[in-house]
Design an enzyme around this catalytic site. Structure first.
Site, PDB file in Angstrom:
ATOM      1  N   SER A 146      -7.651  -3.229 -12.504  1.00  0.00           N
ATOM      2  CA  SER A 146      -6.428  -3.880 -12.046  1.00  0.00           C
ATOM      3  C   SER A 146      -6.062  -4.685 -13.263  1.00  0.00           C
ATOM      4  O   SER A 146      -6.758  -4.722 -14.059  1.00  0.00           O
ATOM      5  CB  SER A 146      -6.519  -4.853 -10.856  1.00  0.00           C
ATOM      6  OG  SER A 146      -5.018  -5.253 -10.476  1.00  0.00           O
ATOM      7  N   TYR A 160     -10.299 -11.980  -6.469  1.00  0.00           N
ATOM      8  CA  TYR A 160      -9.721 -10.750  -7.227  1.00  0.00           C
ATOM      9  C   TYR A 160      -9.745 -10.401  -8.113  1.00  0.00           C
ATOM     10  O   TYR A 160     -10.535  -9.093  -8.809  1.00  0.00           O
ATOM     11  CB  TYR A 160      -8.794 -10.441  -6.044  1.00  0.00           C
ATOM     12  CG  TYR A 160      -8.139  -8.299  -5.997  1.00  0.00           C
ATOM     13  CD1 TYR A 160      -8.632  -7.635  -5.585  1.00  0.00           C
ATOM     14  CD2 TYR A 160      -6.578  -8.032  -6.683  1.00  0.00           C
ATOM     15  CE1 TYR A 160      -7.766  -6.728  -5.959  1.00  0.00           C
ATOM     16  CE2 TYR A 160      -6.467  -7.154  -7.420  1.00  0.00           C
ATOM     17  CZ  TYR A 160      -6.559  -5.839  -6.126  1.00  0.00           C
ATOM     18  OH  TYR A 160      -6.064  -4.877  -6.669  1.00  0.00           O
TER      19      TYR A 160
HETATM   20  P1  NAP Z   1      -5.580   1.225   0.203  1.00  0.00           P
HETATM   21  O1  NAP Z   1      -4.228   1.448   0.255  1.00  0.00           O
HETATM   22  O2  NAP Z   1      -5.670  -0.160   0.290  1.00  0.00           O
HETATM   23  O3  NAP Z   1      -6.538   1.661  -0.023  1.00  0.00           O
HETATM   24  C1  NAP Z   1      -7.707   1.494  -0.242  1.00  0.00           C
HETATM   25  C2  NAP Z   1      -8.901   2.394  -0.246  1.00  0.00           C
HETATM   26  O4  NAP Z   1     -10.226   2.087  -0.121  1.00  0.00           O
HETATM   27  C3  NAP Z   1      -8.943   3.032   1.126  1.00  0.00           C
HETATM   28  O5  NAP Z   1      -9.157   4.571   0.964  1.00  0.00           O
HETATM   29  C4  NAP Z   1      -9.875   2.616   1.580  1.00  0.00           C
HETATM   30  O6  NAP Z   1     -10.074   3.268   3.004  1.00  0.00           O
HETATM   31  C5  NAP Z   1     -11.077   2.367   0.845  1.00  0.00           C
HETATM   32  N1  NAP Z   1     -12.145   1.213   1.178  1.00  0.00           N
HETATM   33  C6  NAP Z   1     -11.504  -0.061   0.666  1.00  0.00           C
HETATM   34  N2  NAP Z   1     -12.984  -0.562   1.550  1.00  0.00           N
HETATM   35  C7  NAP Z   1     -13.852  -0.389   1.284  1.00  0.00           C
HETATM   36  C8  NAP Z   1     -15.052   0.240   1.434  1.00  0.00           C
HETATM   37  N3  NAP Z   1     -15.572  -1.237   1.563  1.00  0.00           N
HETATM   38  N4  NAP Z   1     -15.802   1.341   1.404  1.00  0.00           N
HETATM   39  C9  NAP Z   1     -15.246   2.503   1.187  1.00  0.00           C
HETATM   40  N5  NAP Z   1     -13.917   2.641   1.106  1.00  0.00           N
HETATM   41  C10 NAP Z   1     -12.973   1.342   0.784  1.00  0.00           C
HETATM   42  O7  NAP Z   1      -5.240   0.756  -1.768  1.00  0.00           O
HETATM   43  P2  NAP Z   1      -4.653   0.928  -3.957  1.00  0.00           P
HETATM   44  O8  NAP Z   1      -3.881   0.745  -3.077  1.00  0.00           O
HETATM   45  O9  NAP Z   1      -4.793   2.913  -2.928  1.00  0.00           O
HETATM   46  O10 NAP Z   1      -5.813   0.797  -3.884  1.00  0.00           O
HETATM   47  C11 NAP Z   1      -7.195   1.642  -4.370  1.00  0.00           C
HETATM   48  C12 NAP Z   1      -7.808   0.669  -5.469  1.00  0.00           C
HETATM   49  O11 NAP Z   1      -7.033   0.696  -6.536  1.00  0.00           O
HETATM   50  C13 NAP Z   1      -7.968  -0.355  -5.457  1.00  0.00           C
HETATM   51  O12 NAP Z   1      -9.391  -0.568  -5.999  1.00  0.00           O
HETATM   52  C14 NAP Z   1      -7.036  -1.479  -6.076  1.00  0.00           C
HETATM   53  O13 NAP Z   1      -7.531  -2.538  -5.796  1.00  0.00           O
HETATM   54  C15 NAP Z   1      -6.421  -1.231  -6.787  1.00  0.00           C
HETATM   55  N6  NAP Z   1      -5.254  -1.311  -7.177  1.00  0.00           N
HETATM   56  C16 NAP Z   1      -4.368  -0.990  -6.498  1.00  0.00           C
HETATM   57  C17 NAP Z   1      -2.820  -1.885  -7.048  1.00  0.00           C
HETATM   58  C18 NAP Z   1      -2.220  -1.440  -6.044  1.00  0.00           C
HETATM   59  O14 NAP Z   1      -1.024  -2.265  -6.874  1.00  0.00           O
HETATM   60  N7  NAP Z   1      -1.985  -0.928  -5.243  1.00  0.00           N
HETATM   61  C19 NAP Z   1      -3.027  -2.132  -8.083  1.00  0.00           C
HETATM   62  C20 NAP Z   1      -4.093  -2.811  -9.183  1.00  0.00           C
HETATM   63  C21 NAP Z   1      -5.388  -1.847  -8.578  1.00  0.00           C
HETATM   64  P3  NAP Z   1     -10.818   2.768   4.303  1.00  0.00           P
HETATM   65  O15 NAP Z   1     -10.092   1.462   4.472  1.00  0.00           O
HETATM   66  O16 NAP Z   1     -11.187   3.443   5.384  1.00  0.00           O
HETATM   67  O17 NAP Z   1     -12.413   2.406   3.896  1.00  0.00           O
END
Ligand code: NAP
Length: 252
Positions: A146, A160
């Site tokens: 991130s 985080y």
């Molecule tokens: P999201 O929409 O909340 O999706 C998160 C994904 O991770 C879901 O598929 C969730 O599925 C899975 N997950 C969470 N905890 C888990 C666990 N313990 N075991 C297996 N799967 C798990 O989030 P996103 O925004 O797509 O984020 C994806 C990645 O990008 C993350 O690592 C996040 O930190 C990073 N990120 C996001 C942003 C942003 O602005 N969106 C910015 C920087 C970094 P389940 O809940 O079904 O397990």
């Protein structure tokens, strides 16, 4: 990226692939000919995502698994290799934000939970993926960090921030360790991207984060998947140990 078949018959594993960035990336790999396995804890979202991926014409599987559980990580890699015989690309993307709050009041257990998913989870996955890829003599790993791994964006998110900085270090360390094994290890560091996670943190107002972005807007999941697919492709054959900020200029 064009709808070529760059990943035809390649085996791709995406943790946290049932929503958000992971699902968008799964669909992008599928459209380019890959066989795609996705993981996540929620089965209903997994089944819906699986159907969307299969609708592209790709072979796919959903494995219900928790990234923070080593036995689940064993099962995930074993199931993929047992079904498709190899593992070409792994996108270690599962992550949680955790609670927000002042550090002097932050629950110890919450800190441990965030690190268990975002740090130990990436280690558990990489360890098993690297073992398979080393046997093959080839493979590509991409980890999701991130922008907060590079810089602080505000108070109340120490766990985080810590976890995503660790993902950058793990990516670099693994890249150097396996550089002569035919395995490349890189990462993406998204800025604010419009996914369920961003909706959660902004109380349904993802544009609230636009103000920190020099481009003046939040990003789309496809703007991350485009970079992940490039990193996984032969076009990035001399790129390893890099974590690329995809963020409209926040880390600049
Ligand atoms: P999201 O929409 O909340 O999706 C998160 C994904 O991770 C879901 O598929 C969730 O599925 C899975 N997950 C969470 N905890 C888990 C666990 N313990 N075991 C297996 N799967 C798990 O989030 P996103 O925004 O797509 O984020 C994806 C990645 O990008 C993350 O690592 C996040 O930190 C990073 N990120 C996001 C942003 C942003 O602005 N969106 C910015 C920087 C970094 P389940 O809940 O079904 O397990």
């Amino acid at each position: 990226m064009s709808e070529s078949q760059t990943f035809k018959n390649q085996v791709v594993l995406i943790t946290g692939g049932n929503a958000g960035i992971g699902l968008e990336t799964a669909l992008a790999f599928a459209r380019q000919g890959a066989k795609v396995a996705i993981t996540g804890r929620r089965a209903a979202e997994g089944v819906t995502a699986l159907k969307q991926i299969e609708d592209t014409g790709a072979e796919a599987m959903f494995i219900q698994a928790d990234a923070s559980v080593p036995a689940d990580a064993d099962r995930v890699v074993a199931e993929v290799v047992s079904k498709w015989g190899r593992l070409d690309v792994a996108f270690n993307n599962a992550g949680i934000l955790g609670a927000t709050g002042a550090t002097h009041e932050y629950a110890d257990a919450e800190f441990d939970k965030v690190l268990a998913v975002n740090v130990s989870g990436v280690f558990y996955a990489m360890k098993r993926e690297l073992a398979q890829m080393a046997k093959q003599g080839s493979g590509v790993i991409i980890n999701t960090s991130s922008i907060v791994g590079f810089r602080t964006i505000g108070p109340g998110m120490l766990a985080y921030h810590t976890s995503k900085a660790a993902v950058i270090s793990m990516t670099r360390a693994a890249a150097v360790e396996y550089a002569k094994s035919g395995i490349r290890v890189n990462g993406v560091a998204p800025g604010p991207i419009e996914t369920p996670m961003l909706h959660e943190v902004t109380g349904g107002h993802p544009d609230a984060f636009a103000a920190i972005v020099p481009m003046g807007r939040v990003g789309k999941p496809s703007e991350i998947s485009d970079v992940v697919l490039w990193l996984a492709s032969p076009a990035a054959s001399f790129v390893t140990g890099q974590v690329i900020a995809v963020d409209g200029g926040v880390v600049s």
